[in-house]
Design a protein around this motif. Sequence first.
Motif, short mmCIF file in Angstrom:
data_model
loop_
_atom_site.label_atom_id
_atom_site.label_comp_id
_atom_site.label_asym_id
_atom_site.label_seq_id
_atom_site.Cartn_x
_atom_site.Cartn_y
_atom_site.Cartn_z
N MET A 83 -1.53 -6.36 -6.59
CA MET A 83 -2.93 -6.28 -6.97
C MET A 83 -3.22 -6.99 -8.29
SD MET A 83 -3.97 -2.40 -5.88
CE MET A 83 -2.57 -1.62 -6.69
N TRP A 84 -2.21 -7.58 -8.93
CA TRP A 84 -2.41 -8.25 -10.20
C TRP A 84 -3.24 -9.52 -10.02
CZ3 TRP A 84 -1.25 -6.50 -14.98
CH2 TRP A 84 -1.41 -7.40 -16.03
N ALA A 85 -2.90 -10.33 -9.04
CA ALA A 85 -3.54 -11.63 -8.86
C ALA A 85 -4.88 -11.53 -8.16
CB ALA A 85 -2.62 -12.57 -8.08
N ALA A 86 -5.04 -10.56 -7.28
CA ALA A 86 -6.28 -10.44 -6.52
C ALA A 86 -6.42 -9.01 -6.02
CB ALA A 86 -6.26 -11.40 -5.34
N PRO A 87 -7.65 -8.52 -5.95
CA PRO A 87 -7.86 -7.17 -5.41
C PRO A 87 -7.32 -7.05 -3.99
CG PRO A 87 -9.87 -8.00 -6.43
CD PRO A 87 -8.91 -9.15 -6.35
N GLN A 88 -6.83 -5.87 -3.67
CA GLN A 88 -6.27 -5.60 -2.35
C GLN A 88 -6.83 -4.29 -1.82
OE1 GLN A 88 -3.85 -7.66 -0.78
NE2 GLN A 88 -4.32 -9.05 -2.46
N SER A 89 -6.90 -4.17 -0.52
CA SER A 89 -7.28 -2.91 0.12
C SER A 89 -6.02 -2.14 0.48
CB SER A 89 -8.08 -3.20 1.39
OG SER A 89 -7.24 -3.82 2.36
N ALA A 90 -6.19 -0.87 0.79
CA ALA A 90 -5.04 -0.07 1.23
C ALA A 90 -4.44 -0.66 2.50
CB ALA A 90 -5.47 1.38 1.46
N ALA A 91 -5.28 -1.14 3.40
CA ALA A 91 -4.79 -1.73 4.66
C ALA A 91 -3.97 -2.99 4.39
CB ALA A 91 -5.95 -2.04 5.59
N ALA A 92 -4.45 -3.84 3.49
CA ALA A 92 -3.71 -5.07 3.18
C ALA A 92 -2.38 -4.74 2.50
CB ALA A 92 -4.55 -5.97 2.28
N LEU A 93 -2.39 -3.77 1.60
CA LEU A 93 -1.15 -3.36 0.94
C LEU A 93 -0.17 -2.76 1.95
CD1 LEU A 93 -2.70 -1.81 -2.28
CD2 LEU A 93 -1.21 -3.83 -2.19
N ALA A 94 -0.68 -1.96 2.88
CA ALA A 94 0.18 -1.36 3.90
C ALA A 94 0.86 -2.45 4.73
CB ALA A 94 -0.65 -0.44 4.79
N ARG A 95 0.09 -3.46 5.14
CA ARG A 95 0.67 -4.56 5.93
C ARG A 95 1.73 -5.31 5.12
NH1 ARG A 95 -4.66 -5.12 7.35
NH2 ARG A 95 -4.98 -6.81 5.84
N GLU A 96 1.42 -5.62 3.89
CA GLU A 96 2.33 -6.40 3.05
C GLU A 96 3.63 -5.65 2.77
OE1 GLU A 96 3.69 -9.68 1.12
OE2 GLU A 96 1.82 -9.55 2.26
N LEU A 97 3.53 -4.34 2.57
CA LEU A 97 4.70 -3.54 2.20
C LEU A 97 5.40 -2.89 3.39
CD1 LEU A 97 3.10 -1.88 -0.94
CD2 LEU A 97 4.82 -3.69 -0.91
N GLY A 98 4.81 -3.01 4.57
CA GLY A 98 5.42 -2.41 5.76
C GLY A 98 5.40 -0.89 5.74
N VAL A 99 4.32 -0.31 5.20
CA VAL A 99 4.16 1.14 5.18
C VAL A 99 2.88 1.50 5.93
CG1 VAL A 99 5.41 1.37 2.99
CG2 VAL A 99 2.92 1.17 2.96
N SER A 100 2.70 2.78 6.20
CA SER A 100 1.49 3.21 6.89
C SER A 100 0.28 3.11 5.97
CB SER A 100 1.64 4.66 7.37
OG SER A 100 1.63 5.55 6.27
N HIS A 101 -0.89 3.01 6.59
CA HIS A 101 -2.13 2.96 5.82
C HIS A 101 -2.28 4.24 5.00
CE1 HIS A 101 -6.50 3.19 5.10
NE2 HIS A 101 -6.43 1.86 5.07
N ALA A 102 -1.91 5.38 5.60
CA ALA A 102 -2.02 6.66 4.90
C ALA A 102 -1.12 6.68 3.66
CB ALA A 102 -1.67 7.82 5.83
N LEU A 103 0.10 6.16 3.78
CA LEU A 103 1.02 6.14 2.64
C LEU A 103 0.51 5.19 1.55
CD1 LEU A 103 3.59 7.21 1.37
CD2 LEU A 103 4.85 5.42 2.57
N ALA A 104 0.00 4.03 1.96
CA ALA A 104 -0.56 3.09 0.98
C ALA A 104 -1.74 3.74 0.25
CB ALA A 104 -0.99 1.80 1.66
N SER A 105 -2.58 4.46 0.97
CA SER A 105 -3.73 5.14 0.35
C SER A 105 -3.26 6.21 -0.63
CB SER A 105 -4.62 5.77 1.42
OG SER A 105 -5.22 4.77 2.20
N HIS A 106 -2.22 6.94 -0.25
CA HIS A 106 -1.66 7.97 -1.14
C HIS A 106 -1.16 7.35 -2.44
CE1 HIS A 106 0.76 11.34 -2.56
NE2 HIS A 106 1.80 10.52 -2.59
N HIS A 107 -0.39 6.26 -2.32
CA HIS A 107 0.13 5.59 -3.51
C HIS A 107 -1.02 5.04 -4.37
CE1 HIS A 107 4.34 6.03 -2.71
NE2 HIS A 107 4.33 5.30 -1.61
N LEU A 108 -2.03 4.47 -3.73
CA LEU A 108 -3.19 3.96 -4.46
C LEU A 108 -3.89 5.07 -5.23
CD1 LEU A 108 -5.00 1.34 -2.20
CD2 LEU A 108 -4.26 1.04 -4.56
#
Length: 188
Positions: A23-48
């Motif tokens: 998220m340093w270079a550009a804003p990201q959504s939970a869904a985009a982070l989940a795809r990039e990191l190979g985790v569930s959307h729910a887990l990405a949202s929790h971490h966010l």
Amino acid sequence: MTTNDPVLRALSHPTRLRMLSLMWAAPQSAAALARELGVSHALASHHLRLLGDAGLTERAGTRTRRGGVERRYRTVRGTPLSDQAARDGAPLLAETLAHNLRERAARQASGSPGVTADAELWLTPEDWDAFRGRFAALLADLHDAARPPHDPGTVRVGGTVLLVPLVDEGTDADGTDAPVTPAPPGAG
């Protein structure tokens, strides 16, 4: 080591550190982070949520996507890792950094040049301060040059750095030589 410090707790998970980088270079959504990191959307949202609660991320706006509204987040600029390490968080952060280092080393592109170093050196306090400042500036430049994930014409780079003054026997907590106390007669 356990801590109640929300910033240190947020920084002490490898996935959250990777999210902050993404998220340093550009804003990201939970869904985009989940795809990039190979985790569930729910887990990405929790971490966010944990990163946001610690003040490490902020909402960067919304956009319409596939008929819904997508919230996007960005990393708050600053040096939270260095700040936390200075508040006795170094062992916990080092464990997280070690995890990222192992993971990144396993994904190093074959035949691609990199920079690898290890050092345990003795420097004057003035040299240490000067070097630390130059290195911090170099890392800031590296972060400022970052582009969004998968931006055309970019290469993915991973880096893990921990530079700290060390304390050992014969050294005060500030890293300077302590006076040597002779052993009592008969000690062994």
